[in-house]
Design a protein around this motif. Structure first.
Motif, mmCIF file in Angstrom:
data_model
loop_
_atom_site.group_PDB
_atom_site.id
_atom_site.type_symbol
_atom_site.label_atom_id
_atom_site.label_comp_id
_atom_site.label_asym_id
_atom_site.label_seq_id
_atom_site.Cartn_x
_atom_site.Cartn_y
_atom_site.Cartn_z
ATOM 1 N N THR A 261 0.841 -1.209 0.000
ATOM 2 C CA THR A 261 0.000 0.000 0.000
ATOM 3 C C THR A 261 0.872 1.253 0.000
ATOM 4 O O THR A 261 0.649 2.180 -0.793
ATOM 5 C CB THR A 261 -0.936 0.012 1.233
ATOM 6 N N PHE A 262 1.870 1.280 0.862
ATOM 7 C CA PHE A 262 2.763 2.448 0.892
ATOM 8 C C PHE A 262 3.516 2.600 -0.421
ATOM 9 O O PHE A 262 3.777 3.707 -0.884
ATOM 10 C CB PHE A 262 3.741 2.343 2.069
ATOM 11 N N LEU A 265 1.103 4.195 -2.805
ATOM 12 C CA LEU A 265 0.932 5.622 -2.494
ATOM 13 C C LEU A 265 2.151 6.422 -2.958
ATOM 14 O O LEU A 265 2.028 7.492 -3.559
ATOM 15 C CB LEU A 265 0.723 5.816 -0.987
ATOM 16 N N LEU A 293 -5.315 8.894 -2.480
ATOM 17 C CA LEU A 293 -4.781 8.348 -1.230
ATOM 18 C C LEU A 293 -5.912 7.870 -0.324
ATOM 19 O O LEU A 293 -5.845 6.786 0.262
ATOM 20 C CB LEU A 293 -3.944 9.402 -0.488
ATOM 21 N N SER A 297 -6.385 4.063 0.758
ATOM 22 C CA SER A 297 -6.294 3.668 2.166
ATOM 23 C C SER A 297 -7.585 2.977 2.610
ATOM 24 O O SER A 297 -7.538 2.005 3.377
ATOM 25 C CB SER A 297 -5.979 4.872 3.054
ATOM 26 N N ALA A 300 -7.390 -0.439 1.309
ATOM 27 C CA ALA A 300 -6.401 -1.215 2.065
ATOM 28 C C ALA A 300 -6.986 -1.680 3.390
ATOM 29 O O ALA A 300 -6.758 -2.815 3.817
ATOM 30 C CB ALA A 300 -5.146 -0.374 2.304
ATOM 31 N N VAL A 301 -7.755 -0.800 4.028
ATOM 32 C CA VAL A 301 -8.388 -1.191 5.301
ATOM 33 C C VAL A 301 -9.361 -2.348 5.068
ATOM 34 O O VAL A 301 -9.390 -3.329 5.827
ATOM 35 C CB VAL A 301 -9.116 0.026 5.935
#
Lengths: 311, 185
Positions: A261-262, A265, A293, A297, A300-301
């Motif tokens: 994920t990072f 981003l 973003l 995110s 991703a959660v």
């Protein structure tokens, strides 16, 4: 000894024989129980760690102060000696249930002191001048030492350090064989990820998040290096990171999900800066990036919720 | 054994992947070295020569001279060490260190013919007559894995004689501290 105590001991012996319990196991239970009952357990632990750190710090400082006055043999002895003693003590504690928990600390200490001692030995007695070759030999020997001991004792800490040494030796071997840096990154990264995936299915799973992190970072970093250089095709990095996010759900690793994920981003930051910063103005590009973003995110959660928490 | 291999095939593939890459690139490098015909000309180069504004090896009328240029009093360059000069013959692999004439510091500019090289003719042209160039083989391709496990880039911090894809490594040529002087004619 009064009669009731004698009776109790007879009962303990009968029970121990019946359930095949050794004297060490009984001792370990008594020690653990007495520790649980102690008030201020955290303080004892903290002071214990601090004491250990002071002893090591003091020994290190003393060694540094007298280093120039030592002969070559003494230098090797003072650096390699404690390492091998810690390693042997680690093996001994594994076999004694009372001190089993101490083995990890001892193996960790030996993993620092053993390579140090071996480098000191090479520095004192070898004049080859090829430090990289020396490092490859040292890490190769240590990988064998730790992994062979692991195959006998099945301790997670041995596997952790053994694989770390293995990769150190392998990375240097690849470097010396003129494997391009990007391929070293991809090859080692994938290898570490596959190792983490396999370890995650065993009782040694405690070390898999670390290796998922290192392997995932290494692989994605090297992939970006390759794709970045191909003009106009850097968009291909997007499916790579998305694939890694999906793979993290498949292998059920939150660490890999975090890394990918990072990475996604970061890539979006690079992409907007590269292609949109001068088109409609940087502030608009920032707003677009902000929405992206938030969207990623949230996704991703959601993906993270699909991954069950591990014990 | 078969059952073990089958059960752990993914793990074995993962562990052997870097080893396979190593074997492939090692074989390719060896083939590349064997396929290169070395240049017919030796190369003169200097090491340990950083910020040396006092001593220089120069080529004048096809001969090698040690040039001594007195520095102005306020100059901040203070490297008064003689550089290490080598003559490398890529055909035999011989790398011979050249003795430079040692002279007292003098206020006047001097150019002294290097005795050991007085019978050899040189060209300061960057490319040898048969098309080789003296170049760094450094590639900036570091990443997390190479930084963590690479052990310090021995191979990438060197100079090579290059023609097309073929390269011949120059011995004793540190990455940041080596300068090309000339090819022999």
């Amino acid at each position: 000894m009064d009669a009731s105590k004698q009776d109790a001991l007879t009962q303990i012996i009968t029970l121990a024989k019946e359930h095949d319990i050794s004297i060490d196991e009984i001792g370990a239970q008594i020690v653990n129980k007495s520790l649980e009952n102690k008030d201020g357990k955290w303080l004892t632990k903290l002071l214990g760690y601090l004491g250990g750190a002071f002893i090591f710090g003091g020994l290190g400082l003393l060694t540094a102060m007298i280093w120039d006055d030592l002969t070559s043999a003494t230098r090797v002895l003072i650096s390699y000696g404690p390492g091998i003693i810690a390693f042997i003590l680690g093996i001994m504690t594994v076999k004694d249930t009372r001190y089993e928990k101490a083995s990890t600390g001892l193996f960790m200490t030996s993993s620092v002191l053993l390579p140090t001692g071996m480098f000191v030995f090479l520095n004192e007695y070898s004049d080859g001048g090829d430090a990289q070759l020396a490092a490859m030999v040292v890490f190769g020997i240590l990988a064998l030492q730790f992994l062979l001991t692991f195959s006998a004792l099945k301790r997670t800490s041995l596997l952790f350090f053994g694989f770390l040494f293995w990769n150190s030796a392998l990375g240097i071997l690849m470097e010396r064989a003129y494997v391009p840096g990007e391929l070293v990154g991809i090859g080692l990264g994938l290898s570490i990820l596959i190792f983490a995936f396999n370890v995650d299915k065993t009782k040694h799973r405690a070390i898999s998040p670390f290796y998922y992190f290192i392997g995932g970072m290494g692989f994605l970093w090297a992939m970006f290096d390759i794709i970045e250089d191909i003009s106009g095709l850097d968009i291909l990095y997007l499916p790579v990171t998305i694939f890694m996010m999906m793979a993290s759900v498949r292998v059920q690793s939150r660490t890999l999900l975090l890394v990918s994920t990072f990475s996604l981003l970061g890539y979006l930051g690079y992409f907007t800066n590269e292609y949109f910063a001068d088109v409609t103005g940087w502030p608009v590009a920032l707003i677009i990036l902000g929405f992206l973003l938030i969207g990623i995110s949230a996704q991703a959660v959601k993906l993270g919720q699909k991954i069950p928490k591990k014990a | 054994m078969k059952a073990f291999l089958k059960e752990n095939s993914v793990l074995i593939a993962g562990i052997t992947l870097p080893l396979i890459l190593t074997a492939i690139f090692f074989a390719l490098t060896q083939m590349q070295i064997k396929n290169v015909t070395p240049p017919n000309h030796s190369i003169l180069y200097a090491t340990n020569n950083n910020y040396n504004h006092y001593y220089k090896v120069i080529i004048k009328d096809e001969h090698a001279y040690l040039s001594i240029v007195p520095l102005p009093k306020n100059s901040h360059h203070r490297n008064y060490k003689l550089p290490d000069v080598y003559l490398f013959d890529p055909r035999s692999g011989e790398n011979k260190q050249i003795q430079l004439p040692v002279k007292e510091q003098n206020k006047e500019r001097q150019e002294i013919l290097i005795d050991e090289l007085k019978n050899i003719k040189f060209s300061a042209h960057a490319q040898s007559p048969d098309g080789f160039t003296f170049t760094s083989n450094y590639k900036r391709n570091s990443n997390l894995m190479t930084e963590m496990f690479g052990g310090g880039y021995r191979s990438r911090y060197s100079y090579v004689l290059k023609k097309g894809n073929g390269t011949i490594e120059v011995p004793n040529a540190a990455r940041y501290n080596t300068q090309f002087i000339a090819w022999t004619l």
